[in-house]
Scaffold this motif. Structure first.
Motif, mmCIF file in Angstrom:
data_model
loop_
_atom_site.group_PDB
_atom_site.id
_atom_site.type_symbol
_atom_site.label_atom_id
_atom_site.label_comp_id
_atom_site.label_asym_id
_atom_site.label_seq_id
_atom_site.Cartn_x
_atom_site.Cartn_y
_atom_site.Cartn_z
ATOM 1 N N PHE A 20 20.071 34.569 30.591
ATOM 2 C CA PHE A 20 20.473 35.682 31.452
ATOM 3 C C PHE A 20 19.694 35.658 32.748
ATOM 4 O O PHE A 20 18.504 35.362 32.750
ATOM 5 N N TRP A 21 20.352 35.995 33.846
ATOM 6 C CA TRP A 21 19.695 36.349 35.093
ATOM 7 C C TRP A 21 19.781 37.861 35.191
ATOM 8 O O TRP A 21 20.862 38.424 35.155
ATOM 9 N N GLU A 64 23.129 46.659 24.703
ATOM 10 C CA GLU A 64 24.194 45.686 24.458
ATOM 11 C C GLU A 64 25.326 45.899 25.461
ATOM 12 O O GLU A 64 25.885 44.946 26.000
ATOM 13 N N PHE A 65 25.627 47.150 25.749
ATOM 14 C CA PHE A 65 26.648 47.471 26.736
ATOM 15 C C PHE A 65 26.233 46.955 28.114
ATOM 16 O O PHE A 65 27.044 46.404 28.851
ATOM 17 N N ALA A 66 24.947 47.103 28.460
ATOM 18 C CA ALA A 66 24.453 46.634 29.755
ATOM 19 C C ALA A 66 24.600 45.122 29.871
ATOM 20 O O ALA A 66 24.996 44.609 30.917
ATOM 21 N N VAL A 67 24.307 44.392 28.797
ATOM 22 C CA VAL A 67 24.455 42.931 28.814
ATOM 23 C C VAL A 67 25.924 42.567 28.951
ATOM 24 O O VAL A 67 26.291 41.686 29.733
ATOM 25 N N THR A 68 26.796 43.244 28.219
ATOM 26 C CA THR A 68 28.233 42.985 28.312
ATOM 27 C C THR A 68 28.723 43.257 29.734
ATOM 28 O O THR A 68 29.477 42.472 30.305
ATOM 29 N N ASN A 69 28.270 44.362 30.311
ATOM 30 C CA ASN A 69 28.637 44.704 31.676
ATOM 31 C C ASN A 69 28.145 43.628 32.651
ATOM 32 O O ASN A 69 28.865 43.219 33.556
ATOM 33 N N TYR A 70 26.929 43.164 32.446
ATOM 34 C CA TYR A 70 26.365 42.098 33.277
ATOM 35 C C TYR A 70 27.218 40.840 33.186
ATOM 36 O O TYR A 70 27.546 40.223 34.201
ATOM 37 N N LEU A 71 27.592 40.452 31.976
ATOM 38 C CA LEU A 71 28.399 39.251 31.790
ATOM 39 C C LEU A 71 29.780 39.404 32.429
ATOM 40 O O LEU A 71 30.315 38.451 33.003
ATOM 41 N N LEU A 121 29.279 38.982 36.171
ATOM 42 C CA LEU A 121 29.032 37.575 36.465
ATOM 43 C C LEU A 121 30.319 36.774 36.411
ATOM 44 O O LEU A 121 30.591 35.953 37.286
ATOM 45 N N THR A 122 31.148 37.030 35.414
ATOM 46 C CA THR A 122 32.439 36.345 35.299
ATOM 47 C C THR A 122 33.313 36.637 36.506
ATOM 48 O O THR A 122 33.948 35.734 37.053
ATOM 49 N N GLN A 123 33.340 37.897 36.944
ATOM 50 C CA GLN A 123 34.131 38.256 38.123
ATOM 51 C C GLN A 123 33.630 37.522 39.366
ATOM 52 O O GLN A 123 34.429 37.013 40.157
ATOM 53 N N LYS A 124 32.319 37.451 39.533
ATOM 54 C CA LYS A 124 31.756 36.749 40.691
ATOM 55 C C LYS A 124 32.106 35.266 40.651
ATOM 56 O O LYS A 124 32.492 34.682 41.661
ATOM 57 N N LEU A 125 31.982 34.670 39.481
ATOM 58 C CA LEU A 125 32.290 33.243 39.351
ATOM 59 C C LEU A 125 33.780 32.979 39.585
ATOM 60 O O LEU A 125 34.151 31.998 40.230
ATOM 61 N N ASN A 126 34.622 33.864 39.086
ATOM 62 C CA ASN A 126 36.063 33.715 39.317
ATOM 63 C C ASN A 126 36.378 33.806 40.802
ATOM 64 O O ASN A 126 37.221 33.075 41.310
#
Length: 107
Positions: free
Chosen positions: A46-47, A88-95, A98-103
């Motif tokens: 994680f970053w 866990e919600f915060a990590v899911t939100n982070y991921l 991150l996926t949106q940024k990468l997309n």
């Protein structure tokens, strides 16, 4: 260096690491800066940036590295399932972010 994360907060100098094994589940919150986090046995790293949190499991090696500036983290013992769920919600939100940024970058 092994550290049992006994203190409530740590400042990690740019490019330096903090590692250890916590005897209990702990929530790590980044107060300032940016850290890379890896947990032994997990497939993902994680970053984390300011105000992001993640729960680290008990009895697993954890390594944190400050990015290009000094970073401060706070540690709290996870005392309830609700707190663990919130992290866990915060990590899911982070991921998801991150996926949106990468997309967006690779679109």
């Amino acid at each position: 260096m092994t550290n049992n994360f006994a203190n409530p907060s740590y400042t990690i100098t740019a490019g330096k690491t903090l590692s250890g094994v916590s005897p209990v589940e702990r929530q790590i919150k980044v107060v300032c800066g940016r850290v890379w986090l890896t947990i032994a046995g997990d497939d993902s790293d994680f970053w984390l940036t300011a105000d992001e949190t993640v729960v680290i499991p008990a009895h697993r090696m954890v390594v944190l590295e400050a990015d290009q500036q000094a970073s401060m983290i706070e540690l709290q013992t996870v005392t309830s399932p609700a707190a663990a769920y919130q992290s866990e919600f915060a990590v899911t939100n982070y991921l998801q972010k991150l996926t949106q940024k990468l997309n967006h970058v690779f679109a």
